[in-house]
Design an enzyme around this catalytic site. Structure first.
Site, PDB file in Angstrom:
ATOM      1  N   ILE A  37      12.824  -4.373  51.301  1.00 46.40           N
ATOM      2  CA  ILE A  37      11.913  -3.226  51.118  1.00 46.40           C
ATOM      3  C   ILE A  37      11.788  -2.373  52.383  1.00 46.40           C
ATOM      4  O   ILE A  37      11.312  -1.246  52.324  1.00 46.40           O
ATOM      5  CB  ILE A  37      10.523  -3.647  50.579  1.00 46.40           C
ATOM      6  CG1 ILE A  37       9.759  -4.527  51.576  1.00 46.40           C
ATOM      7  CG2 ILE A  37      10.654  -4.327  49.220  1.00 46.40           C
ATOM      8  CD1 ILE A  37       8.287  -4.720  51.202  1.00 46.40           C
ATOM      9  N   THR A  62       4.903 -12.639  56.426  1.00 46.12           N
ATOM     10  CA  THR A  62       3.669 -13.438  56.346  1.00 46.12           C
ATOM     11  C   THR A  62       3.471 -14.404  57.526  1.00 46.12           C
ATOM     12  O   THR A  62       2.571 -15.244  57.486  1.00 46.12           O
ATOM     13  CB  THR A  62       3.648 -14.256  55.031  1.00 46.12           C
ATOM     14  OG1 THR A  62       4.841 -15.044  54.963  1.00 46.12           O
ATOM     15  CG2 THR A  62       3.550 -13.371  53.816  1.00 46.12           C
ATOM     16  N   TYR A 125      -0.654  -9.117  62.065  1.00 46.57           N
ATOM     17  CA  TYR A 125      -0.372  -9.305  60.638  1.00 46.57           C
ATOM     18  C   TYR A 125      -1.406  -8.552  59.787  1.00 46.57           C
ATOM     19  O   TYR A 125      -1.044  -7.759  58.912  1.00 46.57           O
ATOM     20  CB  TYR A 125      -0.367 -10.800  60.300  1.00 46.57           C
ATOM     21  CG  TYR A 125      -0.438 -11.108  58.824  1.00 46.57           C
ATOM     22  CD1 TYR A 125       0.667 -10.918  57.995  1.00 46.57           C
ATOM     23  CD2 TYR A 125      -1.614 -11.603  58.242  1.00 46.57           C
ATOM     24  CE1 TYR A 125       0.600 -11.205  56.630  1.00 46.57           C
ATOM     25  CE2 TYR A 125      -1.690 -11.889  56.888  1.00 46.57           C
ATOM     26  CZ  TYR A 125      -0.585 -11.688  56.086  1.00 46.57           C
ATOM     27  OH  TYR A 125      -0.664 -11.967  54.744  1.00 46.57           O
TER      28      TYR A 125
HETATM   29  N1  LIG Z   1       0.290 -17.136  52.152  1.00 43.51           N
HETATM   30  C1  LIG Z   1      -0.998 -16.858  52.333  1.00 43.51           C
HETATM   31  O1  LIG Z   1      -1.803 -17.725  52.698  1.00 43.51           O
HETATM   32  C2  LIG Z   1      -1.519 -15.470  52.068  1.00 43.51           C
HETATM   33  C3  LIG Z   1      -2.865 -15.193  52.341  1.00 43.51           C
HETATM   34  C4  LIG Z   1      -3.347 -13.897  52.073  1.00 43.51           C
HETATM   35  C5  LIG Z   1      -2.514 -12.946  51.537  1.00 43.51           C
HETATM   36  N2  LIG Z   1      -1.202 -13.250  51.299  1.00 43.51           N
HETATM   37  C6  LIG Z   1      -0.340 -12.198  50.739  1.00 43.51           C
HETATM   38  O2  LIG Z   1       0.098 -12.651  49.478  1.00 43.51           O
HETATM   39  C7  LIG Z   1       1.401 -12.123  49.220  1.00 43.51           C
HETATM   40  C8  LIG Z   1       2.323 -13.236  48.795  1.00 43.51           C
HETATM   41  O3  LIG Z   1       2.378 -14.199  49.846  1.00 43.51           O
HETATM   42  P1  LIG Z   1       3.286 -15.507  49.758  1.00 43.51           P
HETATM   43  O4  LIG Z   1       2.479 -16.632  50.279  1.00 43.51           O
HETATM   44  O5  LIG Z   1       3.922 -15.590  48.416  1.00 43.51           O
HETATM   45  O6  LIG Z   1       4.379 -15.140  50.862  1.00 43.51           O
HETATM   46  P2  LIG Z   1       5.746 -15.885  51.202  1.00 43.51           P
HETATM   47  O7  LIG Z   1       5.816 -17.178  50.482  1.00 43.51           O
HETATM   48  O8  LIG Z   1       5.859 -15.860  52.683  1.00 43.51           O
HETATM   49  O9  LIG Z   1       6.825 -14.916  50.556  1.00 43.51           O
HETATM   50  C9  LIG Z   1       7.077 -13.653  51.042  1.00 43.51           C
HETATM   51  C10 LIG Z   1       8.420 -13.226  50.520  1.00 43.51           C
HETATM   52  O10 LIG Z   1       8.665 -11.908  50.998  1.00 43.51           O
HETATM   53  C11 LIG Z   1      10.039 -11.834  51.304  1.00 43.51           C
HETATM   54  N3  LIG Z   1      10.322 -10.779  52.267  1.00 43.51           N
HETATM   55  C12 LIG Z   1      10.098 -10.759  53.599  1.00 43.51           C
HETATM   56  N4  LIG Z   1      10.553  -9.617  54.136  1.00 43.51           N
HETATM   57  C13 LIG Z   1      11.092  -8.891  53.106  1.00 43.51           C
HETATM   58  C14 LIG Z   1      11.727  -7.641  53.012  1.00 43.51           C
HETATM   59  N5  LIG Z   1      11.930  -6.875  54.089  1.00 43.51           N
HETATM   60  N6  LIG Z   1      12.143  -7.213  51.789  1.00 43.51           N
HETATM   61  C15 LIG Z   1      11.961  -7.981  50.690  1.00 43.51           C
HETATM   62  N7  LIG Z   1      11.377  -9.185  50.726  1.00 43.51           N
HETATM   63  C16 LIG Z   1      10.937  -9.634  51.914  1.00 43.51           C
HETATM   64  C17 LIG Z   1      10.387 -13.195  51.878  1.00 43.51           C
HETATM   65  O11 LIG Z   1      11.779 -13.399  51.756  1.00 43.51           O
HETATM   66  P3  LIG Z   1      12.594 -14.179  52.909  1.00 43.51           P
HETATM   67  O12 LIG Z   1      12.091 -15.588  52.854  1.00 43.51           O
HETATM   68  O13 LIG Z   1      13.998 -14.010  52.512  1.00 43.51           O
HETATM   69  O14 LIG Z   1      12.226 -13.489  54.196  1.00 43.51           O
HETATM   70  C18 LIG Z   1       9.576 -14.122  50.996  1.00 43.51           C
HETATM   71  O15 LIG Z   1      10.331 -14.554  49.899  1.00 43.51           O
HETATM   72  C19 LIG Z   1       1.815 -11.379  50.483  1.00 43.51           C
HETATM   73  O16 LIG Z   1       1.549 -10.019  50.323  1.00 43.51           O
HETATM   74  C20 LIG Z   1       0.908 -11.952  51.553  1.00 43.51           C
HETATM   75  O17 LIG Z   1       0.693 -11.024  52.598  1.00 43.51           O
HETATM   76  C21 LIG Z   1      -0.691 -14.495  51.531  1.00 43.51           C
END
Ligand SMILES: NC(=O)c1ccc[n+]([C@@H]2O[C@H](COP(=O)([O-])OP(=O)(O)OC[C@H]3O[C@@H](n4cnc5c(N)ncnc54)[C@H](OP(=O)(O)O)[C@@H]3O)[C@@H](O)[C@H]2O)c1
Length: 295
Positions: A37, A62, A125
């Site tokens: 993205i 993240t 972040y």
């Molecule tokens: N995890 C938490 O505790 C938490 C808390 C609050 C909010 N959130 C939000 O919730 C949402 C989902 O989080 P999650 O825990 O599912 O995150 P995650 O498991 O870290 O997954 C994020 C995904 O985004 C992909 N990504 C990274 N850079 C990218 C790019 N340039 N283009 C396309 N894809 C990309 C990563 O792929 P690669 O592995 O290939 O890099 C990964 O598969 C996010 O918006 C996060 O900010 C998460």
């Protein structure tokens, strides 16, 4: 509907694929290599090819602590990436469902944060995610931001899996007890997003803007760990509970400052019939799934 999903290999991305599998929607899911993205060209090209009806952005940078030294990368994904999605969606006249974080707040509140409350991120972040929210609001006519918190699932890396691993490796653990938030099951968040997609398909409308989606019971990281160990033992995911000591944030310094209190008020979504994540029940489901060896 044709749903375009970014970040398909993340926790939310994988749970959203599971949720859509039982629906009538057509899902076009991309990982970071198929659809980066941060690249405006790639986003434009994929949107032109897929011609989606709605976009769900599960892609994000993240790594909260690493972001402190990788600010450019965090903003390239969490700010510019979201802007690219918003521009491409706007050119097709379709809405974006985007996910943001409790870390947009400073954590000094004494009652749950409402979507309209003042933001003041404490680290790179949180700042990059807030910048993404703002870019989306500037560019997109129809968008939803769902701020969530403390996400766990059977997939990827998260606090639940880390605690279960540490319980098998150590006899004693210290966990921060003075940061409060709401654990959220990514599978519940995925179902909530799917329910919103359904509402959009049926009515052509949604309550556009910023909402909060998270677990229904606030706790501390220490309280969360205690619950994980109790359930882990019950489900046979661990065979002993390590001695658990409550410590303060000062005793566990991290590169990024985290909010002390990031409990989110989820009333605006409840009014739309979307209930908060029952994370205690979800934790049982995740334990069962982990026993079935989800990676
Ligand atoms: N995890 C938490 O505790 C938490 C808390 C609050 C909010 N959130 C939000 O919730 C949402 C989902 O989080 P999650 O825990 O599912 O995150 P995650 O498991 O870290 O997954 C994020 C995904 O985004 C992909 N990504 C990274 N850079 C990218 C790019 N340039 N283009 C396309 N894809 C990309 C990563 O792929 P690669 O592995 O290939 O890099 C990964 O598969 C996010 O918006 C996060 O900010 C998460």
């Amino acid at each position: 509907m044709r749903i375009l999903l970014t970040g398909k290999n993340g926790q939310l991305g994988r749970c959203f694929q599971d949720a859509v599998a039982g629906s009538k929607h057509e899902l076009f899911a991309f990982d970071s290599t198929e659809l980066n993205i941060a690249s405006a060209q790639q986003v434009t090209a994929i949107f032109a090819e897929v011609k989606p009806d709605i976009v769900v952005n599960a892609a994000a940078y993240t790594a909260v602590d690493k972001a402190e030294t990788e600010s450019e990368m965090a903003h390239a994904v969490n700010e510019a990436g979201v802007k690219h999605l918003a521009q491409a969606a706007e050119s097709l006249g379709i809405p974006v469902i985007h996910v943001s974080t409790d870390y947009v707040f400073d954590g000094l509140a004494v009652e749950p944060y409402k979507p309209s409350d003042q933001t003041a991120p404490q680290g790179v972040y949180g700042a990059s995610k807030l910048a993404g929210e703002q870019a989306l609001a500037q560019v997109a006519t129809r968008y939803l931001v769902l701020r969530t918190a403390w996400v766990f699932s059977e997939y990827g890396n998260n606090f639940v899996k880390t605690m279960l691993r540490l319980a098998t490796e150590r006899n004693a653990l210290s966990v921060v007890a003075d940061q409060y938030g709401c654990p959220t099951y990514a599978g519940d968040l995925a179902k909530a997003i799917l329910a919103l997609c359904d509402q959009y398909e049926q009515t052509g409308e949604l309550a556009w803007g910023v909402h909060h989606y998270c677990g229904d019971l606030p706790t501390s990281w220490h309280g969360f760990a205690r619950t994980i160990f109790a359930k882990g033992l019950k489900h046979g995911a661990i065979d002993k509970i390590p001695q658990l000591t409550a410590i303060s944030t000062d005793q566990y310094p991290t590169p990024a400052k985290r909010p002390e209190y990031s409990v989110l008020n989820t009333d605006t979504l409840a009014e739309l019939g979307v209930q908060a994540s029952n994370w205690l029940m979800a934790l049982d489901r995740v334990m069962n799934k982990l026993q079935g060896n989800a990676k």
